[in-house]
Design a protein around this motif. Sequence first.
Motif, PDB file in Angstrom:
ATOM      1  N   PRO A  34      20.140 -70.778 120.238  1.00 58.75           N
ATOM      2  CA  PRO A  34      19.218 -69.860 119.586  1.00 58.75           C
ATOM      3  C   PRO A  34      18.147 -69.342 120.545  1.00 58.75           C
ATOM      4  CG  PRO A  34      19.650 -71.726 118.159  1.00 58.75           C
ATOM      5  CD  PRO A  34      20.295 -72.032 119.489  1.00 58.75           C
ATOM      6  N   PHE A  35      17.966 -68.022 120.527  1.00 63.61           N
ATOM      7  CA  PHE A  35      16.957 -67.307 121.307  1.00 63.61           C
ATOM      8  C   PHE A  35      17.192 -67.372 122.820  1.00 63.61           C
ATOM      9  CE2 PHE A  35      15.099 -68.968 117.380  1.00 63.61           C
ATOM     10  CZ  PHE A  35      14.977 -67.768 116.692  1.00 63.61           C
ATOM     11  N   GLU A  36      18.356 -67.835 123.244  1.00 63.62           N
ATOM     12  CA  GLU A  36      18.693 -67.896 124.668  1.00 63.62           C
ATOM     13  C   GLU A  36      19.264 -66.553 125.121  1.00 63.62           C
ATOM     14  OE1 GLU A  36      21.330 -70.676 127.695  1.00 63.62           O
ATOM     15  OE2 GLU A  36      21.849 -70.650 125.592  1.00 63.62           O
ATOM     16  N   LEU A  37      19.037 -66.218 126.398  1.00 59.66           N
ATOM     17  CA  LEU A  37      19.590 -65.023 127.019  1.00 59.66           C
ATOM     18  C   LEU A  37      20.688 -65.453 127.987  1.00 59.66           C
ATOM     19  CD1 LEU A  37      19.495 -61.961 127.675  1.00 59.66           C
ATOM     20  CD2 LEU A  37      17.830 -62.532 129.447  1.00 59.66           C
ATOM     21  N   LEU A  38      21.871 -64.901 127.821  1.00 56.28           N
ATOM     22  CA  LEU A  38      22.999 -65.178 128.710  1.00 56.28           C
ATOM     23  C   LEU A  38      23.274 -63.940 129.538  1.00 56.28           C
ATOM     24  CD1 LEU A  38      25.568 -66.879 129.514  1.00 56.28           C
ATOM     25  CD2 LEU A  38      26.736 -65.642 127.683  1.00 56.28           C
ATOM     26  N   THR A  39      23.343 -64.094 130.862  1.00 59.18           N
ATOM     27  CA  THR A  39      23.777 -63.000 131.731  1.00 59.18           C
ATOM     28  C   THR A  39      25.079 -63.425 132.391  1.00 59.18           C
ATOM     29  OG1 THR A  39      22.426 -63.830 133.561  1.00 59.18           O
ATOM     30  CG2 THR A  39      21.453 -62.130 132.182  1.00 59.18           C
ATOM     31  N   PHE A  40      25.974 -62.457 132.580  1.00 63.07           N
ATOM     32  CA  PHE A  40      27.287 -62.767 133.133  1.00 63.07           C
ATOM     33  C   PHE A  40      27.901 -61.524 133.758  1.00 63.07           C
ATOM     34  CE2 PHE A  40      27.618 -61.649 128.699  1.00 63.07           C
ATOM     35  CZ  PHE A  40      28.693 -60.769 128.622  1.00 63.07           C
ATOM     36  N   HIS A  41      28.866 -61.739 134.662  1.00 65.00           N
ATOM     37  CA  HIS A  41      29.623 -60.656 135.286  1.00 65.00           C
ATOM     38  C   HIS A  41      31.003 -60.605 134.642  1.00 65.00           C
ATOM     39  CE1 HIS A  41      26.638 -61.099 138.548  1.00 65.00           C
ATOM     40  NE2 HIS A  41      26.882 -59.810 138.723  1.00 65.00           N
ATOM     41  N   CYS A  42      31.500 -59.383 134.432  1.00 67.39           N
ATOM     42  CA  CYS A  42      32.854 -59.216 133.896  1.00 67.39           C
ATOM     43  C   CYS A  42      33.377 -57.834 134.269  1.00 67.39           C
ATOM     44  CB  CYS A  42      32.860 -59.426 132.382  1.00 67.39           C
ATOM     45  SG  CYS A  42      31.915 -58.221 131.476  1.00 67.39           S
ATOM     46  N   PRO A  43      34.705 -57.645 134.209  1.00 74.53           N
ATOM     47  CA  PRO A  43      35.270 -56.324 134.489  1.00 74.53           C
ATOM     48  C   PRO A  43      34.811 -55.305 133.437  1.00 74.53           C
ATOM     49  CG  PRO A  43      36.962 -58.024 134.585  1.00 74.53           C
ATOM     50  CD  PRO A  43      35.734 -58.672 134.035  1.00 74.53           C
ATOM     51  N   PRO A  44      34.740 -54.026 133.797  1.00 76.57           N
ATOM     52  CA  PRO A  44      34.247 -53.002 132.872  1.00 76.57           C
ATOM     53  C   PRO A  44      35.001 -52.889 131.553  1.00 76.57           C
ATOM     54  CG  PRO A  44      34.355 -52.133 135.089  1.00 76.57           C
ATOM     55  CD  PRO A  44      34.987 -53.486 135.123  1.00 76.57           C
ATOM     56  N   SER A  45      36.281 -53.116 131.518  1.00 73.51           N
ATOM     57  CA  SER A  45      37.053 -52.923 130.286  1.00 73.51           C
ATOM     58  C   SER A  45      37.196 -54.203 129.463  1.00 73.51           C
ATOM     59  CB  SER A  45      38.426 -52.359 130.628  1.00 73.51           C
ATOM     60  OG  SER A  45      39.093 -53.237 131.515  1.00 73.51           O
ATOM     61  N   THR A  46      36.282 -55.124 129.616  1.00 73.94           N
ATOM     62  CA  THR A  46      36.346 -56.408 128.918  1.00 73.94           C
ATOM     63  C   THR A  46      35.889 -56.268 127.469  1.00 73.94           C
ATOM     64  OG1 THR A  46      35.940 -57.610 130.973  1.00 73.94           O
ATOM     65  CG2 THR A  46      35.454 -58.785 128.936  1.00 73.94           C
ATOM     66  N   ASP A  47      36.592 -56.956 126.564  1.00 68.16           N
ATOM     67  CA  ASP A  47      36.185 -57.049 125.168  1.00 68.16           C
ATOM     68  C   ASP A  47      35.330 -58.303 125.013  1.00 68.16           C
ATOM     69  OD1 ASP A  47      37.622 -54.795 124.272  1.00 68.16           O
ATOM     70  OD2 ASP A  47      39.459 -55.981 124.185  1.00 68.16           O
TER      71      ASP A  47
END
Length: 105
Positions: A34-47
Amino acid sequence: MDPLLCSYRNCSERMRIVRCCGPGDFFLERVVFPFELLTFHCPPSTDVQIWARESAGVVLAEQLSADSMAMEESDTVPRPAWLPQIPIRAVGVKGNASSVCLQRG
Protein backbone atom coordinates in the motif's frame (compact mmCIF):
# COMPACT_ATOMS: atom_id res chain seq x y z
CA MET A 1 14.40 -1.29 -29.11
CA ASP A 2 15.11 0.63 -25.90
CA PRO A 3 13.26 -0.44 -22.75
CA LEU A 4 10.82 1.97 -21.14
CA LEU A 5 11.22 3.23 -17.58
CA CYS A 6 7.76 2.84 -16.05
CA SER A 7 6.20 3.44 -12.66
CA TYR A 8 3.15 2.31 -10.73
CA ARG A 9 1.90 3.65 -7.40
CA ASN A 10 -0.43 1.53 -5.29
CA CYS A 11 -2.86 4.06 -3.82
CA SER A 12 -5.00 1.41 -2.14
CA GLU A 13 -4.80 0.08 1.40
CA ARG A 14 -4.16 -3.48 0.17
CA MET A 15 -1.27 -5.14 -1.62
CA ARG A 16 -1.39 -5.33 -5.41
CA ILE A 17 0.49 -7.60 -7.80
CA VAL A 18 1.97 -6.03 -10.92
CA ARG A 19 2.46 -8.56 -13.71
CA CYS A 20 4.17 -7.58 -16.98
CA CYS A 21 4.15 -9.87 -20.03
CA GLY A 22 6.07 -8.66 -23.04
CA PRO A 23 7.69 -9.80 -26.25
CA GLY A 24 10.59 -12.24 -26.33
CA ASP A 25 9.78 -14.10 -23.09
CA PHE A 26 9.85 -10.90 -21.03
CA PHE A 27 8.07 -11.42 -17.70
CA LEU A 28 8.10 -9.39 -14.50
CA GLU A 29 5.96 -9.87 -11.41
CA ARG A 30 6.20 -7.77 -8.25
CA VAL A 31 4.15 -7.26 -5.10
CA VAL A 32 3.45 -3.59 -4.43
CA PHE A 33 2.57 -2.68 -0.87
CA PRO A 34 0.00 0.00 0.00
CA PHE A 35 1.13 3.50 -1.05
CA GLU A 36 4.41 2.12 -2.45
CA LEU A 37 5.87 3.33 -5.76
CA LEU A 38 7.34 0.68 -8.07
CA THR A 39 9.63 1.65 -10.95
CA PHE A 40 10.70 -0.88 -13.55
CA HIS A 41 12.08 -1.29 -17.08
CA CYS A 42 10.17 -3.20 -19.76
CA PRO A 43 9.84 -3.39 -23.55
CA PRO A 44 7.48 -0.80 -25.10
CA SER A 45 4.79 -3.29 -26.18
CA THR A 46 4.43 -4.90 -22.75
CA ASP A 47 1.00 -5.55 -21.24
CA VAL A 48 0.81 -4.62 -17.56
CA GLN A 49 -1.81 -6.23 -15.33
CA ILE A 50 -2.67 -5.11 -11.81
CA TRP A 51 -4.12 -7.89 -9.66
CA ALA A 52 -5.95 -7.37 -6.36
CA ARG A 53 -7.16 -9.73 -3.66
CA GLU A 54 -10.89 -9.42 -3.06
CA SER A 55 -13.36 -11.46 -1.02
CA ALA A 56 -14.01 -13.59 -4.13
CA GLY A 57 -10.29 -14.28 -4.61
CA VAL A 58 -7.64 -12.63 -6.78
CA VAL A 59 -9.13 -10.48 -9.55
CA LEU A 60 -7.72 -8.45 -12.41
CA ALA A 61 -8.22 -4.86 -11.21
CA GLU A 62 -6.58 -2.96 -14.07
CA GLN A 63 -4.90 -3.61 -17.41
CA LEU A 64 -2.57 -1.00 -18.92
CA SER A 65 0.03 -0.71 -21.65
CA ALA A 66 3.62 0.01 -20.68
CA ASP A 67 3.54 3.00 -23.05
CA SER A 68 0.89 4.68 -20.88
CA MET A 69 2.99 4.09 -17.74
CA ALA A 70 6.27 5.41 -19.17
CA MET A 71 8.09 8.05 -17.19
CA GLU A 72 9.29 11.16 -18.95
CA GLU A 73 13.02 11.09 -19.50
CA SER A 74 15.03 14.28 -19.78
CA ASP A 75 18.17 15.00 -21.76
CA THR A 76 19.40 17.24 -18.93
CA VAL A 77 21.62 16.11 -16.10
CA PRO A 78 19.86 13.25 -14.29
CA ARG A 79 18.63 13.76 -10.75
CA PRO A 80 20.85 11.87 -8.26
CA ALA A 81 19.31 8.55 -7.16
CA TRP A 82 19.49 9.53 -3.49
CA LEU A 83 17.17 12.53 -4.02
CA PRO A 84 13.40 11.88 -3.97
CA GLN A 85 11.64 11.89 -7.32
CA ILE A 86 9.03 14.60 -7.93
CA PRO A 87 5.59 13.48 -9.20
CA ILE A 88 4.27 15.67 -12.02
CA ARG A 89 1.08 13.91 -13.10
CA ALA A 90 -0.92 10.73 -12.64
CA VAL A 91 -2.05 8.69 -15.64
CA GLY A 92 -4.18 5.62 -15.98
CA VAL A 93 -6.08 6.35 -12.79
CA LYS A 94 -8.73 3.72 -12.15
CA GLY A 95 -10.22 2.96 -8.76
CA ASN A 96 -7.61 3.33 -6.03
CA ALA A 97 -4.60 2.41 -8.20
CA SER A 98 -2.73 4.74 -10.52
CA SER A 99 0.48 4.92 -12.46
CA VAL A 100 2.54 8.05 -11.93
CA CYS A 101 4.93 9.88 -14.22
CA LEU A 102 7.86 11.39 -12.35
CA GLN A 103 9.86 14.48 -13.12
CA ARG A 104 13.59 13.97 -13.43
CA GLY A 105 16.06 16.76 -12.97
